[in-house]
Design a protein around this motif. Structure first.
Motif: not given
Length: 150
Positions: A14, A115-117, A123, A128, A130-131, A143, A145
């Protein structure tokens, strides 16, 4: 226009995808890119320190981080993109706060990060970065993914 692009990097697919997107932005906007890598020095300090040489492990994290940044900077240099790098140190896992603070201090116009999503239990367990960055930054974020294995 995005003249100052901040890209947090690690050694994941990512992160590589985010770096590719930042290259597209940088070429189009003739922008400068700042690559950052955040290490958590506390990850070894809390457990098993009677069996491990914690300072040596922390130095190893620093060395690996510097090598990672150098590899990614070479990719940018090959594209004639102006780049700078910074190794950031966190204590206790708040990597997102380190990224947010650096973006503000450097006056980034945009953050580009992978981000891995993840969703659901994965999660919840992994969280995360990113979150965390999205929740606390005022800087626009792109972002990127990539598909996950699970």
């Amino acid at each position: 226009m995005y003249q100052r692009i901040l890209v947090p990097v690690d050694d994941s697919a990512t992160s590589t995808a985010a770096l590719r997107e930042s290259i597209r932005f940088a070429i189009d906007q003739k922008a400068c890119v700042r690559l950052i890598h955040v290490i958590d020095l506390a990850q070894f300090a809390w457990s098993a320190n009677e069996f491990l040489d914690v300072p040596q492990l922390q130095d190893s994290l620093r060395k690996s981080g510097e090598q990672l940044l150098a590899r990614h900077a070479e990719v940018l240099s090959a594209q004639n993109i102006s780049a700078e790098t910074a190794l950031l140190e966190a204590w206790g896992g708040n990597l997102a706060r380190s990224i947010v603070d650096d973006a503000a201090a450097w006056k980034a116009d945009v953050l580009v990060m992978g981000t891995h999503g993840y969703s659901g239990l994965t999660h919840l367990l992994l969280g995360s970065v990113a979150e965390g960055v999205m929740r606390h930054t005022q800087v626009p974020i792109l972002l990127v993914r990539t598909p996950t294995d699970g």
